[in-house]
Write a protein that holds these residues in place. Structure first.
Motif, PDB file in Angstrom:
ATOM      1  N   VAL A 167       0.843  -1.192   0.000  1.00 45.77           N
ATOM      2  CA  VAL A 167       0.000   0.000   0.000  1.00 45.77           C
ATOM      3  C   VAL A 167       0.876   1.239   0.000  1.00 45.77           C
ATOM      4  N   MET A 168       0.327   2.362  -0.379  1.00 44.71           N
ATOM      5  CA  MET A 168       1.070   3.614  -0.401  1.00 44.71           C
ATOM      6  C   MET A 168       1.454   3.999   1.031  1.00 44.71           C
ATOM      7  N   PRO A 169       2.644   4.574   1.246  1.00 42.31           N
ATOM      8  CA  PRO A 169       3.143   4.856   2.586  1.00 42.31           C
ATOM      9  C   PRO A 169       2.171   5.682   3.439  1.00 42.31           C
ATOM     10  N   ASN A 170       1.524   6.707   2.859  1.00 44.95           N
ATOM     11  CA  ASN A 170       0.679   7.601   3.656  1.00 44.95           C
ATOM     12  C   ASN A 170      -0.811   7.281   3.535  1.00 44.95           C
ATOM     13  N   GLN A 171      -1.110   6.160   2.915  1.00 45.93           N
ATOM     14  CA  GLN A 171      -2.514   5.806   2.715  1.00 45.93           C
ATOM     15  C   GLN A 171      -3.167   5.440   4.056  1.00 45.93           C
ATOM     16  N   VAL A 172      -4.327   6.047   4.357  1.00 41.54           N
ATOM     17  CA  VAL A 172      -5.066   5.718   5.578  1.00 41.54           C
ATOM     18  C   VAL A 172      -5.842   4.430   5.335  1.00 41.54           C
ATOM     19  N   ILE A 173      -5.539   3.433   6.153  1.00 40.86           N
ATOM     20  CA  ILE A 173      -6.186   2.129   5.999  1.00 40.86           C
ATOM     21  C   ILE A 173      -7.480   2.057   6.799  1.00 40.86           C
ATOM     22  N   ARG A 174      -7.459   2.673   7.997  1.00 37.52           N
ATOM     23  CA  ARG A 174      -8.675   2.596   8.827  1.00 37.52           C
ATOM     24  C   ARG A 174      -8.677   3.704   9.875  1.00 37.52           C
ATOM     25  N   ARG A 175      -9.883   4.145  10.218  1.00 34.68           N
ATOM     26  CA  ARG A 175     -10.115   5.073  11.311  1.00 34.68           C
ATOM     27  C   ARG A 175     -11.195   4.488  12.220  1.00 34.68           C
ATOM     28  N   GLY A 176     -11.133   4.814  13.509  1.00 37.02           N
ATOM     29  CA  GLY A 176     -12.192   4.350  14.408  1.00 37.02           C
ATOM     30  C   GLY A 176     -11.805   4.473  15.868  1.00 37.02           C
TER      31      GLY A 176
END
Length: 791
Positions: free
Chosen positions: A508-517
């Motif tokens: 995945v891209m280094p700064n990509q946000v995978i999840r929030r919660g």
């Protein structure tokens, strides 16, 4: 009964209450209480008796509640202190009141704060509460306590302070009205005069040559609702048991024949008092009607759509049954497809279900199961070492054997069978749950629902078997040929240059946000206790903030060398927990070697774990056999050549298994969708109806449940009852008249009567000076001067 206005109002109210009862609701008219206040021997009880139309009251605290009963029923009375006993003879009611009064207060003028509760059930009354309060007094007599005045006053205020209480302030005509305690206390609780009606009694006992004309004309000491004069029965009439009708006739004759009251006769007497009170009840009812009408109309509108289906309903019509069967099967198919494909209709905002849950199985749960079965590093090296040695046999190999690579790869590919079959089982479970949910709309026809669930579930089970066969075939296909020419395979030339760190290379891209919660960090109470934070997981770090605005960052944790670990749920905790730790035994957060993160459900834990997998943070492997590996002498080789061969095959296996996993992760959802989910949708749309026809007699299949038939009848009955109630409300609105509230009057005299003599003198001085300024009448000035003189 003697109350004509009430007799006219009762049938309408009874019809309205009957209409509400038929729909299982309360009419909630909350008719006002009527309380009678006044001095002792002012005639309060007689006034109340005339209003009710019965002779049974005696001075004291008596609460009379009247309840309507069906026409032609025998009226009766009950006392709260005589539960279960019905009084049909109202002379016995009077005697019981006297006996209970003597029991509570004694026979020597005593009082008691305990009311005598009397309930009268009659077809000639409304649901009212009439309160005969003790007479106000200032001097204790007999057994009365010294503070009798304050006790009675507190007792009166307990009732007349309520906004729903109409006050009849009774004053005898042969006493000074300015000293009326009834008017004073009424003014305290009803300063606007909206609830107070002045009642003047004993007009027939006034001294000869005097009359109360100015009072009754509301000229002297005026009230907003004015005064009504009444003539009650004399003691001689009471002893002679003169009935109500005769008493009313004598009262009427008195007003018509008296020269001072003849012109007021139509506005005097008990009938006019009844009319005034009835008008107050009518006004109250009319004020209540708009809210009742609005409530009924909203209920009627909510039933319109469902009732439309039943207007021409015939239960035994074969054509209706066929049409209903077709519609229900079609609707069942539409609902099932909406649940799978997603729809904006009736969205569940509390839980995942249907297609959303299957999507989570495909893209979170299944990948997580694949990662969980990934090989343990030391165990893998041990297997590779054994494979190389066994292939070389007694010879010392100079080259890395490709047969060892194939043997290890096939062993790892076979391990994919369990998570793949588990994925199919999870989807089957969700589909069966979905079928049950979609069939809830068939509840009206229990046999149809039962057959539909059985047929579709059987089909899903059949597809389950075929899907699993296809999944196993995919694994067998992978085993049949190890394609070392695959474009993503690193090959032997590059295997030795690849480091172990490349094995967990992020995709995945280094700064990509995978999840929030939201997650809870479990920390001991000594270190601050557990707290909730807003977490943001990217490909490189895990950060947490005070809240979802992400303005106040609490900490950022790099993902290098992190792994996941399961944590047992605490005995007193309702949350599900997992932990993050550093494989190099470094502190993860402050002085903690691991941080425990808690979720509300196990499903949330699995979802977060799957998100960490995407970021390259993997679960901890089972290390129970480490000691055995450490103690086994043949697992540690000092042969550098063998070590290089093991490392080479290790990298090759990792590269190839990555290719297989990628392929399986892509093909599994497609296989399940094609062979099971889409096939089930097609089956419901094209074949379910034929299976239902072949399952048995259509008549029994479409037989309504008793609950559905009852529900339909109840719905139609309620629909018609609501319409009838609205008609009755319209009748009451058109057949009754609401009278406006009289304008305010200057009733400051009541206020002045309540003042002490010095204060009263001061108010009168200001009053006369004001008049003097306006009219310049010097003859008033001496009066003002006189009032300034000491008493």
């Amino acid at each position: 009964m003697g109350n004509r206005g009430m007799e006219d109002l009762i049938p309408l109210i009874n019809k309205l209450q009957d209409a509400f009862s038929s729909i299982g609701q309360s009419c909630n008219l909350d008719l006002p209480q009527i309380a009678v206040v006044g001095g002792q021997s002012a005639g309060k009880s007689s006034v109340l008796e005339n209003f009710v139309g019965r002779l049974y009251l005696k001075s004291g605290l008596i609460v009379v509640s009247t309840f309507p009963i069906p026409v032609f029923s025998v009226e009766y009375a009950e006392f709260l202190h005589c539960k279960g006993r019905k009084f049909v003879d109202f002379e016995e009611v009077r005697m019981e009141i006297e006996a209970e009064t003597d029991r509570l207060t004694g026979s020597n003028k005593g009082i008691s704060p305990i009311p005598i509760n009397l309930r009268v059930y009659s077809p000639n009354v409304l649901n009212l509460t009439l309160i005969d309060l003790p007479g106000m007094t200032k001097v204790a007599v007999g057994d009365q306590p010294p503070d009798i005045e304050h006790q009675i006053r507190d007792m009166l205020l307990q009732f007349i302070t309520k906004e729903s209480c109409l006050i009849l302030a009774v004053t005898p005509a042969n006493m000074d009205l300015a000293n009326s305690d009834a008017l004073k206390i009424a003014k305290e609780v009803d300063p606007q005069g909206l609830r107070t009606i002045g009642v003047i009694t004993k007009l027939d006992l006034m001294d000869e040559g005097t009359d109360a004309r100015d009072i009754l004309e509301n000229k002297l000491l005026p009230l907003r609702r004015g005064y009504i004069g009444v003539v009650n029965r004399s003691q001689k009439d009471i002893d002679g048991k003169k009935d109500i009708r005769a008493a009313l006739a004598a009262e009427r004759k008195f007003f018509l024949s008296h020269p001072a009251y003849r012109h007021l006769a139509e506005r005097m007497g008990t009938p006019h008092l009844q009319k005034s009170l009835n008008q107050q009840l009518t006004n109250h009812i009319r004020d209540t009607l708009p809210g009742l009408r609005s409530k009924l109309q909203s209920q009627l509108l909510s039933l319109e759509k469902e009732v439309e289906e039943y207007k021409n309903f015939r239960p035994d019509d074969p054509a209706r049954k066929t049409k209903a069967l077709l519609q229900m099967v079609q609707q069942f198919g539409v609902d099932f497809e909406k649940c799978i494909e997603g729809s904006g209709d009736q969205v569940d905002t509390s839980n995942l279900s249907g297609g959303a849950k299957i999507n989570r199985i495909f893209h979170e749960r299944f990948p997580f199961e694949l990662v969980k079965m990934e090989f343990d590093e030391k165990e893998l090296r041990k297997e590779i070492s054994y494979a190389i040695k066994n292939i070389h046999g007694v010879r010392t190999g100079l080259f890395t054997p490709d047969l060892a690579f194939e043997a290890i790869v096939k062993k790892q590919v076979i391990k994919l069978k369990d998570p793949c079959l588990k994925c199919v089982d999870l989807v089957v479970t969700e589909l069966v749950t979905l079928i049950r949910k979609c069939s809830e709309k068939l509840d009206s026809y229990p046999r149809l629902r039962e057959e539909t669930e059985r047929i579709v579930t059987t089909h899903i089970r059949e597809r389950d078997s075929k899907t699993k066969d296809q999944v196993l075939l995919l694994i067998d296909i992978e085993l049949s040929y190890i394609n070392t020419n695959h474009e993503d395979f690193i090959g032997f030339a590059n295997a030795q240059q690849r480091t172990a760190a490349n094995a967990t290379k992020k995709r995945v891209m280094p700064n990509q946000v995978i999840r929030r919660g939201w997650l809870t960090i479990n920390i001991s109470i000594m270190k601050g206790g557990s707290k909730d934070y807003w977490f943001v997981l990217t490909a490189e770090s895990l950060s947490w903030y005070k809240d979802e605005e992400e303005k106040e960052k609490k900490y950022m944790l790099p993902l290098d060398n992190l792994k996941l670990r399961d944590v047992e749920k605490g005995f007193m905790s309702s949350k599900h927990v997992f932990a993050i730790f550093n494989t190099e035994q470094r502190n993860v957060y402050k002085d903690l070697r691991q941080i425990e993160l808690a979720c509300d459900t196990q499903e949330d834990v699995d979802s977060w774990k799957a998100s960490f997998l995407r970021a390259g943070v993997y679960p901890e492997k089972d290390q129970v056999h480490k000691k055995e590996l450490g103690c086994s002498g043949d697992t540690v080789s000092m042969d550098p050549q063998l070590e290089r061969q093991v490392e080479t095959i290790r990298n090759l296996v990792d590269s190839y298994i990555g290719i297989v996993n990628k392929s399986i992760r892509d093909l599994m959802p497609k296989t399940i969708m094609h062979l099971m989910i889409n096939n089930t949708k097609d089956f419901i749309h094209s074949e379910l109806l034929a299976y239902l026809y072949s399952a048995g007699d259509q008549g029994s299949l479409m037989e309504e449940s008793a609950e559905q038939a009852q529900r339909r009848d109840e719905m139609l009955r309620m629909y018609h009852a609501l319409k009838e109630a609205l008609v009755i409300i319209g009748d009451i609105s058109t057949t009754t008249v609401s009278t406006p509230v009289p304008p305010p009057v200057d009733d400051t005299w009541i206020f002045l009567c309540c003042l002490s003599l010095p204060v009263l003198r001061q108010h009168l001085v200001h009053l006369h000076l004001s008049i003097f300024r306006q009219h310049s009448e010097l003859r008033l000035f001496p009066l003002a001067q006189a009032l300034h003189q000491p008493t």
